[in-house]
Structures are given as C-alpha cells and as structure tokens.
Enzyme design. Structure first.
Site, PDB file in Angstrom:
ATOM      1  N   HIS A   1     -11.131  -9.753   1.669  1.00 17.56           N
ATOM      2  CA  HIS A   1      -9.885  -9.214   1.417  1.00 17.56           C
ATOM      3  C   HIS A   1      -8.870 -10.295   1.114  1.00 17.56           C
ATOM      4  O   HIS A   1      -8.607 -11.196   2.027  1.00 17.56           O
ATOM      5  CB  HIS A   1      -9.663  -8.425   1.971  1.00 17.56           C
ATOM      6  CG  HIS A   1     -10.095  -6.861   1.967  1.00 17.56           C
ATOM      7  ND1 HIS A   1      -9.627  -5.838   2.524  1.00 17.56           N
ATOM      8  CD2 HIS A   1     -11.316  -6.639   1.495  1.00 17.56           C
ATOM      9  CE1 HIS A   1     -10.630  -4.880   1.949  1.00 17.56           C
ATOM     10  NE2 HIS A   1     -11.430  -5.137   1.524  1.00 17.56           N
TER      11      HIS A   1
ATOM     12  N   TYR B   1      -1.364  -0.391   6.352  1.00 18.21           N
ATOM     13  CA  TYR B   1      -0.846  -0.327   7.536  1.00 18.21           C
ATOM     14  C   TYR B   1       0.501   0.478   7.158  1.00 18.21           C
ATOM     15  O   TYR B   1       1.205  -0.214   6.607  1.00 18.21           O
ATOM     16  CB  TYR B   1      -0.409  -1.662   8.406  1.00 18.21           C
ATOM     17  CG  TYR B   1      -1.380  -2.412   8.551  1.00 18.21           C
ATOM     18  CD1 TYR B   1      -2.372  -3.171   7.942  1.00 18.21           C
ATOM     19  CD2 TYR B   1      -1.882  -2.466  10.171  1.00 18.21           C
ATOM     20  CE1 TYR B   1      -3.509  -3.867   8.573  1.00 18.21           C
ATOM     21  CE2 TYR B   1      -2.969  -3.311  10.632  1.00 18.21           C
ATOM     22  CZ  TYR B   1      -3.569  -3.825   9.710  1.00 18.21           C
ATOM     23  OH  TYR B   1      -4.776  -4.821  10.245  1.00 18.21           O
TER      24      TYR B   1
ATOM     25  N   PRO C   1      -4.451  -3.321  18.630  1.00 19.48           N
ATOM     26  CA  PRO C   1      -5.313  -3.489  17.822  1.00 19.48           C
ATOM     27  C   PRO C   1      -4.592  -3.611  16.570  1.00 19.48           C
ATOM     28  O   PRO C   1      -5.020  -4.165  15.432  1.00 19.48           O
ATOM     29  CB  PRO C   1      -6.310  -2.333  17.546  1.00 19.48           C
ATOM     30  CG  PRO C   1      -5.491  -1.166  18.284  1.00 19.48           C
ATOM     31  CD  PRO C   1      -4.633  -1.864  19.319  1.00 19.48           C
TER      32      PRO C   1
ATOM     33  N   LYS D   1      -6.494  -8.523  16.144  1.00 18.47           N
ATOM     34  CA  LYS D   1      -6.537  -9.899  16.652  1.00 18.47           C
ATOM     35  C   LYS D   1      -7.540  -9.844  18.025  1.00 18.47           C
ATOM     36  O   LYS D   1      -8.163 -10.877  18.261  1.00 18.47           O
ATOM     37  CB  LYS D   1      -5.290 -10.478  17.253  1.00 18.47           C
ATOM     38  CG  LYS D   1      -4.327 -10.895  16.355  1.00 18.47           C
ATOM     39  CD  LYS D   1      -4.837 -12.260  15.670  1.00 18.47           C
ATOM     40  CE  LYS D   1      -4.186 -12.366  14.426  1.00 18.47           C
ATOM     41  NZ  LYS D   1      -4.886 -12.141  13.015  1.00 18.47           N
TER      42      LYS D   1
ATOM     43  N   TYR E   1      -1.825 -13.216  10.168  1.00 21.54           N
ATOM     44  CA  TYR E   1      -2.634 -12.080  10.096  1.00 21.54           C
ATOM     45  C   TYR E   1      -4.206 -12.761   9.564  1.00 21.54           C
ATOM     46  O   TYR E   1      -5.238 -12.623  10.114  1.00 21.54           O
ATOM     47  CB  TYR E   1      -2.661 -11.312   8.726  1.00 21.54           C
ATOM     48  CG  TYR E   1      -3.372  -9.948   8.681  1.00 21.54           C
ATOM     49  CD1 TYR E   1      -3.242  -9.043   9.616  1.00 21.54           C
ATOM     50  CD2 TYR E   1      -4.227  -9.860   7.596  1.00 21.54           C
ATOM     51  CE1 TYR E   1      -4.056  -7.804   9.603  1.00 21.54           C
ATOM     52  CE2 TYR E   1      -5.006  -8.710   7.751  1.00 21.54           C
ATOM     53  CZ  TYR E   1      -5.100  -7.554   8.590  1.00 21.54           C
ATOM     54  OH  TYR E   1      -5.653  -6.729   8.587  1.00 21.54           O
TER      55      TYR E   1
END
Ligand code: FAD
Ligand code: PHB
Length: 393
Positions: free
Chosen positions: A72, A200, A292, A296, A384
């Site tokens: 991704h 998200y 979460p 990580k 990220y």
C-alpha cells in the site's frame, strides 16, 4: 539441556528472533505456553512497516508475503464526511505491506519446522533463574515432566501477561502507563474491502477503521465503550453501526457477510524500563503495549528483534559483551517514538466523551492541521511507514 539462547514465547517476536539466530549459527530453544493452533487462532495486527518486511526477508520467510501481501502506497483519513488521502510513498519514500500477523506467524512456524528448530509447545510453569550468574537457567514442565535448560541469555518474548518481565526486581523496573476509556470491536469477514486503501475515520459515534487482509477478506474495527460485551454484537448490528459511521459513498459500497471472528480489545499504552537485566532481554509486548491506532504493536516487536539479533550476533561472534546494556537504550528510543505516534493517532481520531469543549476544539484543529497541510501529512506518513533503525556499533 543446554543452548545459547532460551526464547520464552512463540508469538511473532519469539519466532522471528529464533529464525534469525538459527541462521546466524546461534543455538536456541523456544518455550511456548499454548499450542501452535491456539497461537495461530489469535487475530491481531495487519500492517507491516517496510523495516519489518526487510527483516522478514532477512530471516528467509518472505516467499509467501512477497507473493500474497498487498503493498500500500497510501492510506486515507476521514472526518466530518471528508476524505483525506495520504500518499505515503510520495511523502516518505516508503510503503507498508498488508499481510496479517497470523500469516507471518504461520510462515515463521513452518520455517522453524523445516529447519529443525526446537520448540516446546504447551509448556507449564516456566521459571527464570540465575540472571546475574555466569549462566542462566530456565526450568519448565512439559507433558507432566520437569526440564531445565542452561543458557547464556534469555529472550523474554512472552507478551504482556508473560513471566519474563516479573524476573526483573521491582526496585529496578519502572513502568509507564495510559489506559484509554474505550476499546476496539474487531470483525473479520470474507468480503471484499470497502476501499483499496485503509481508512481511519473519526465520527461523532466513535472511531472506525476499515482494514483488510487480502482482496477478498476485510477487517473492520469500531470504537466501543469498555462496558460492551462482544456477545451483544450480532453481525447485523456490527454492519449497521459501521454503515452509520461511514459517509454514504462508502456505506453504499460496503459488502457485508458472515463474520469469521469478532472480539473486543481494550486500548492501552505501556512501557517497562529497562528492557535488559543481567542475562535477560525483554522483547515486544513483554516490555511495551501500544493502542492499535498507529499499527505499531507487531512492528515494535520486530524492531526489538532487529536490535537484539544484531547485538547477539556481535556478542557471540565478536565477543562484544559491551553491547548488552546498549539493547535497552536502542530499543527504547524507537519504542517511545512508536508509543508517541500511537498515542497521538488515538487522541486525534477517537471520540473522548470526557473531553471538555476546549480539548474538543484542539482535537478538531489538530485534525484539520495535520490532514490538510503537507508538513502535517508528511509527519504522519513517516511515522506510519516506520522510522529508520539506528545502526548497532
Ligand atoms: P505475543 O504475540 O503476545 O506473543 C507472546 C507469546 O508468549 C504468546 O504466544 C504467549 O502464549 C506466550 N507466553 C506467554 N506467557 C508465557 C509463559 N509463561 N511461558 C511460555 N509462553 C508464554 N497490533 C497491531 O499492530 N494491530 C492490531 O490490530 C492489534 N490487535 C491486537 C489485539 C489483541 C487482543 C492483542 C493482545 C494485541 C494486538 N496487537 C495489535 C498487538 C500485536 O498483536 C502485538 O504487539 C504482537 O503480537 C506482539 O508480539 P509478541 O511476540 O511480542 O507477543
Ligand atoms: C488490522 O488490520 O488489524 C489493523 C490495521 C491497522 C491498524 C490496526 C489494525 O492500525
């Protein structure tokens, strides 16, 4: 029995460390409390940072991940009904891999079996002794018999509820913790993901994550109060609530189906310091937990393995015992950055019913700033995809 390293726990950190040590010619034995089927039945993380992917390649367990994992190059955020795509690759130069913890664990177990590594599953009463002596000893029970292994080092890869952390004296161990007033209700289903990239989303009814395991398997999460009971969530209720928290364009595309798994996980930030005591090293969830929201948990476990594996290679091959105390320092520097990012993402995206008007306005301003400014998006992107590892020297 005698070995160079006893590894307690056959989760991703124990199995990955075992594999890397095996390839470096360092003998090791893994002790696991559960059966392999039980370990594989736990549905957990889904996103691998590029550093974790590299480490799995170094460990020689990447064949299936490289064939089946989904790369991704971006991720999406959503709030007030507006979508904010974050081009991870463009902003950070790196991508992430969608490949579930279950599959990583399955590949590591298969490699260990093929290469004849020793693993004792369903052990009982693991006890760690002599951490300050010239050799450590680990006692355990297996099928009703008592065993003892002498070793040079012990890797505590036994998760948050393991025994390893308790082997560090109370007057030495320092603990740092944040508990959040909500949990995540997760659902796995064999339905195509609602979007190519992960989403998200913040909604007044609570946070939503639209994740995936493959092009045909989805993983969705809903923020829920800690008082919720998973048995009260039928599949229909889950899909209905998910739809309510998504804008119509996505809700109309959502494909529903029977759940394969549903569970509620509480959210917590936790760090234990130091991560090394005498001949013991703590690795992964045994030393730290993150909520979460930043993806990580598994990646920080892999980060610890990276440092410990490199240090143990130098200790066994070059006699560099001076590096032993460096483990905690190197691992913790990266752990705290992962803790910070996970805490930040959790604060940015969840609905906090106890926040006052001021805090809510700041949260709104944070979301607007981070998601609409390129500098803000770059900060999110570089965290990220995973911060770089420091060299071990
Ligand atoms: P673990 O995976 O916990 O493995 C530890 C192993 O040690 C276990 O197999 C356990 O059975 C064994 N063990 C424990 N005690 C003993 C003992 N006394 N003797 C022998 N063996 C023992 N991370 C994300 O990034 N995304 C997510 O969505 C996500 N969801 C999660 C959901 C839950 C419910 C939990 C608990 C964690 C989740 N995580 C998630 C975090 C991520 O899964 C962990 O960070 C990762 O599993 C850490 O790997 P580990 O090997 O250090 O620990
Ligand atoms: C998951 O797919 O389980 C997942 C993905 C991203 C996260 C957390 C969990 O941040």
């Amino acid at each position: 029995m005698k070995t160079q390293v006893v590894i307690i726990g056959a989760g991703p950190s124990g199995l990955l460390l075992g594999q890397l040590l095996q390839h470096a010619g360092i003998s090791n034995i893994i002790l696991e409390r559960q059966s392999p089927e039980y370990v594989l039945g736990r549905i957990r993380a889904g996103i691998l940072e590029s550093g974790t992917v590299d480490l799995l390649r170094k460990a020689g367990v990447s064949r299936r991940m490289d064939a089946e994992g989904l790369v991704h190059d971006g991720v999406e955020f959503l709030f007030n009904g507006k979508r904010y795509p974050i081009p991870l690759k463009k902003l950070s130069g790196k991508s992430v891999m969608v490949y579930g913890q279950t599959e990583v664990t399955r590949d590591l177990m298969a490699a260990r079996n093929e290469e004849g590594g020793t693993t004792f599953y369903q052990t009982r009463n693991v006890e760690i002794h002599d951490l300050q002596e010239t050799a450590a000893r680990v006692d355990f029970e297996y099928h009703g018999e008592k065993y003892s292994v002498e070793c040079e080092y012990v890797a505590g890869c036994d998760g948050f509820h393991g025994v390893s952390r308790q082997a560090i004296p109370k007057e030495i161990l320092r603990e740092y913790e944040r508990v959040y007033p909500f949990g995540w209700l997760g659902m796995l289903s064999d339905t195509p993901p609602v979007n190519d990239e992960l989403i998200y989303a913040h909604h007044d009814r609570g946070f939503v994550l639209c994740s995936q395991r493959s092009l045909t398997r989805s993983r969705y999460y809903l923020q829920v109060p800690l008082t919720e009971n998973v048995d009260d969530w039928t599949d229909d209720r889950f899909w209905e609530e998910l739809r309510r928290r998504l804008p119509d364009t996505l809700a109309n595309k959502l494909q529903t189906g029977p759940s394969l798994e549903k569970s509620i996980a509480p959210l917590r930030s936790y760090v234990a310091e130091p991560m090394q005591y005498g001949r013991l090293f703590l690795v992964g969830d045994a030393a730290h937990i993150v909520p979460p929201t930043g993806a990580k948990g598994l990646n920080l476990a892999a980060s610890d393995v990276n440092y410990l594996w490199r240090i143990l290679c130098k200790v066994f091959h070059e006699g560099r015992t001076d590096l032993i105390p460096r483990y905690s320092e190197l691992a913790l520097r990266r752990v705290w950055k992962g803790e910070r990012f996970s805490w930040f993402m959790t604060g940015l995206l969840h609905e906090f019913h106890d926040r006052d008007g001021f805090d809510q306005r700041i949260q709104q301003a944070d979301r607007e700033y981070y998601l609409s400014s390129e500098a803000g998006q770059t900060t999110i992107a570089e965290n990220y995809v995973g911060l770089p590892f420091e060299p071990v020297e």
